[in-house]
Design an enzyme around this catalytic site. Structure first.
Site, mmCIF file in Angstrom:
data_model
loop_
_atom_site.group_PDB
_atom_site.id
_atom_site.type_symbol
_atom_site.label_atom_id
_atom_site.label_comp_id
_atom_site.label_asym_id
_atom_site.label_seq_id
_atom_site.Cartn_x
_atom_site.Cartn_y
_atom_site.Cartn_z
ATOM 1 N N ASP A 1 0.824 -1.211 0.000
ATOM 2 C CA ASP A 1 0.000 0.000 0.000
ATOM 3 C C ASP A 1 0.856 1.259 0.000
ATOM 4 O O ASP A 1 0.418 2.308 -0.461
ATOM 5 C CB ASP A 1 -0.892 0.049 1.256
ATOM 6 C CG ASP A 1 -1.860 -1.113 1.339
ATOM 7 O OD1 ASP A 1 -1.833 -1.980 0.442
ATOM 8 O OD2 ASP A 1 -2.645 -1.162 2.313
ATOM 9 N N ASP B 1 -2.698 5.585 -2.800
ATOM 10 C CA ASP B 1 -2.007 4.492 -2.118
ATOM 11 C C ASP B 1 -1.288 3.721 -3.231
ATOM 12 O O ASP B 1 -1.816 3.583 -4.350
ATOM 13 C CB ASP B 1 -3.002 3.550 -1.435
ATOM 14 C CG ASP B 1 -3.557 4.101 -0.112
ATOM 15 O OD1 ASP B 1 -3.265 5.251 0.230
ATOM 16 O OD2 ASP B 1 -4.285 3.344 0.559
ATOM 17 N N HIS C 1 -7.612 -0.129 -3.827
ATOM 18 C CA HIS C 1 -6.487 -0.981 -4.253
ATOM 19 C C HIS C 1 -6.913 -1.919 -5.386
ATOM 20 O O HIS C 1 -7.919 -2.600 -5.306
ATOM 21 C CB HIS C 1 -5.893 -1.766 -3.081
ATOM 22 C CG HIS C 1 -5.463 -0.848 -1.973
ATOM 23 N ND1 HIS C 1 -5.211 -1.269 -0.699
ATOM 24 C CD2 HIS C 1 -5.249 0.511 -1.964
ATOM 25 C CE1 HIS C 1 -4.855 -0.235 0.050
ATOM 26 N NE2 HIS C 1 -4.884 0.857 -0.696
ATOM 27 N N ASP D 1 -5.494 -4.636 -6.441
ATOM 28 C CA ASP D 1 -4.963 -6.002 -6.445
ATOM 29 C C ASP D 1 -5.901 -7.092 -5.940
ATOM 30 O O ASP D 1 -5.477 -8.229 -5.721
ATOM 31 C CB ASP D 1 -3.598 -6.064 -5.739
ATOM 32 C CG ASP D 1 -3.606 -5.491 -4.334
ATOM 33 O OD1 ASP D 1 -4.659 -5.018 -3.876
ATOM 34 O OD2 ASP D 1 -2.535 -5.513 -3.688
ATOM 35 N N ARG E 1 -16.576 -6.880 -10.593
ATOM 36 C CA ARG E 1 -16.014 -5.529 -10.786
ATOM 37 C C ARG E 1 -15.327 -5.516 -12.147
ATOM 38 O O ARG E 1 -14.095 -5.507 -12.229
ATOM 39 C CB ARG E 1 -14.954 -5.218 -9.726
ATOM 40 C CG ARG E 1 -15.394 -5.414 -8.310
ATOM 41 C CD ARG E 1 -14.210 -5.272 -7.368
ATOM 42 N NE ARG E 1 -14.581 -5.564 -6.007
ATOM 43 C CZ ARG E 1 -13.714 -5.809 -5.026
ATOM 44 N NH1 ARG E 1 -12.410 -5.785 -5.286
ATOM 45 N NH2 ARG E 1 -14.131 -6.067 -3.818
ATOM 46 N N SER F 1 -10.956 -6.101 4.198
ATOM 47 C CA SER F 1 -11.053 -6.450 2.784
ATOM 48 C C SER F 1 -12.212 -7.393 2.528
ATOM 49 O O SER F 1 -12.787 -7.975 3.447
ATOM 50 C CB SER F 1 -9.752 -7.108 2.326
ATOM 51 O OG SER F 1 -8.658 -6.296 2.660
ATOM 52 N N SER F 2 -12.526 -7.585 1.252
ATOM 53 C CA SER F 2 -13.618 -8.465 0.851
ATOM 54 C C SER F 2 -13.095 -9.892 0.645
ATOM 55 O O SER F 2 -11.889 -10.145 0.731
ATOM 56 C CB SER F 2 -14.218 -7.952 -0.463
ATOM 57 O OG SER F 2 -13.329 -8.215 -1.531
ATOM 58 N N CYS G 1 -0.724 -7.863 -1.091
ATOM 59 C CA CYS G 1 -0.688 -6.711 -0.172
ATOM 60 C C CYS G 1 0.478 -6.815 0.810
ATOM 61 O O CYS G 1 1.108 -5.817 1.152
ATOM 62 C CB CYS G 1 -1.956 -6.647 0.664
ATOM 63 S SG CYS G 1 -3.479 -6.728 -0.256
HETATM 64 O O1 DAV Z 1 -11.680 -6.397 -2.304
HETATM 65 O O2 DAV Z 1 -11.530 -5.578 -0.317
HETATM 66 C C1 DAV Z 1 -8.704 -5.407 -0.987
HETATM 67 C C2 DAV Z 1 -7.391 -4.863 -1.452
HETATM 68 C C3 DAV Z 1 -6.404 -4.807 -0.352
HETATM 69 N N1 DAV Z 1 -5.145 -4.239 -0.767
HETATM 70 C C4 DAV Z 1 -11.114 -5.715 -1.458
HETATM 71 C C5 DAV Z 1 -9.837 -5.015 -1.860
#
Ligand code: DAV
Length: 376
Positions: A107, A195, A244, A246, A263, A297-298, A350
């Site tokens: 990040d 970031d 982000h 990634d 997405r 994060s997801s 990350c």
């Molecule tokens: O899908 O929450 C997480 C990215 C963390 N660098 C997400 C994105």
């Protein structure tokens, strides 16, 4: 003196990398940008303070096992120096109760060739996070006479930097989806904000996600800062909390990218990939319906993999479908347990930042077409 720092993309053979640490990580207090990131129904909303020692230890076990795996493949690994993140951040423009941590170096540090550029960061709690990496940066500076040690302009992060009315009592995920699709983010265009993890490095081309943590002004800054590169703006409607690139758009080798199926890169922005013969595949679904407890994060950290070379990739071991898909795409998959580290700031990509990959600055997109370039 030898070359320490050199990396132009995320897929050439990895030789030297920084892996984060979970020590002292805090759940930082709510602030304009993180209000927008922490999902509306998350138990983390309103929670703050140091993470518990048992969760820190579990995350460190998995980070250490990543280090061992990398070292067994001949990759040199450095670690940041955790600081006391449980202290207030006070500047002339804002105050917030604590810092964040140093698990996700990706990040903060953007490596482009022989340069490491520390990002401004868009969360107040992360304003001084770069300090955890400064001992390594000083060392690289002393050991590599060509290393360019750079810091992007420090932002104010005062109330002018954010749309302070973004969140009100009536906000819903549908409203957020509508706004982010229209590129109306909580961060404004008042100053340069990004970031490092919003920037996808592919040789001469840098693809930047316009989202909660990176604005258009940052892309204009990158255009002037990297005059030999071409800067592209991408965005991915379907994400209410775009932060982000990634876990959304991940290259595996030259010519091959996986895209989060919820997405999708919009049609006009796909043109440059199609014109240059790149394949964009929908990523496999995650094995999970929820992220681990107290995670920002997801579930799409499933695609947040670390590519070691054009044929080898580290993937979280419970993500069977993702492992299988990459295997079918011709990659040798190294599965690794990593979910205990997720709440500390993300997945395998990350948790790392490039210091050295073999290879040079290639032109993977000789046919430039309008649609993404910020100056075309
Ligand atoms: O899908 O929450 C997480 C990215 C963390 N660098 C997400 C994105």
């Amino acid at each position: 003196m030898s070359t320490i720092v050199s990396s132009w993309n995320d897929f050439d053979p990895l030789k030297h990398v920084i892996v984060g640490r979970a020590d002292n990580t805090c759940i930082s207090p709510s602030e304009p940008a993180s209000k927008a990131k922490v999902p509306l129904d998350s138990p983390m909303r309103g929670m703050t303070g140091p993470r518990t020692l048992d969760t820190v230890e579990k995350a460190n076990v998995q980070l250490d096992s990543l280090v061992k795996l990398l070292e067994s493949r001949g990759v040199k690994v450095d670690r940041p120096t955790p600081i006391q993140f449980n202290q207030a951040v006070v500047t002339p423009n804002f105050m917030t109760g604590s810092m964040f941590g140093c698990m996700p170096p990706r990040d903060v540090l953007l490596t482009v060739g022989n340069e490491i550029l520390a990002a401004p960061m868009s969360f107040r709690a992360r304003y001084f996070e770069y300090l955890a990496y400064w001992p390594l940066m000083r060392q690289y500076f002393d050991e590599d006479k060509n290393f360019r040690f750079e810091q992007a302009p420090r932002p104010e992060l005062g109330d002018n930097s954010y749309d302070m009315a973004y969140f009100d009592d009536h906000i819903t995920e549908d409203i957020l989806l509508e706004r982010t699709a229209k590129l109306h983010m909580v961060t404004k265009e008042y100053e340069i904000l990004f970031d490092a993890a919003d920037i996808l490095r592919m040789g001469k081309d840098l693809f930047c996600q316009h989202g909660l943590t990176t604005n258009r002004k940052a892309m204009e800054y990158l255009r002037r800062h990297f005059p030999n590169h071409r800067i592209h703006a991408v965005n991915f409607p379907g994400d209410p909390y775009p932060i982000h690139i990634d876990a959304t758009f991940v290259p595996l080798r030259p010519g091959l990218i996986i895209n989060n199926p919820t997405r999708k890169l919009p049609e006009p922005q796909r043109k440059i990939f199609e014109a240059n013969g790149w394949e964009i595949h929908d990523a496999a679904l995650s094995a999970h319906t929820e992220p681990p407890a107290l995670c920002y994060s997801s579930v799409w950290l499933s695609m947040n993999c670390l590519v070691l070379d054009h044929k080898t990739v580290i993937v979280e071991e419970s993500e069977k479908a993702q492992c299988e898909q990459m295997d079918k795409l011709g990659m040798n998959v190294l599965p690794l347990a990593f979910r205990d580290a997720y709440p500390f700031g993300g997945g395998l990509h990350c948790a790392t930042a490039d210091v050295h990959r073999e290879g040079t600055c290639e032109d993977y997109f000789p046919k430039q077409v309008p649609g993404t370039r910020i100056d075309l």
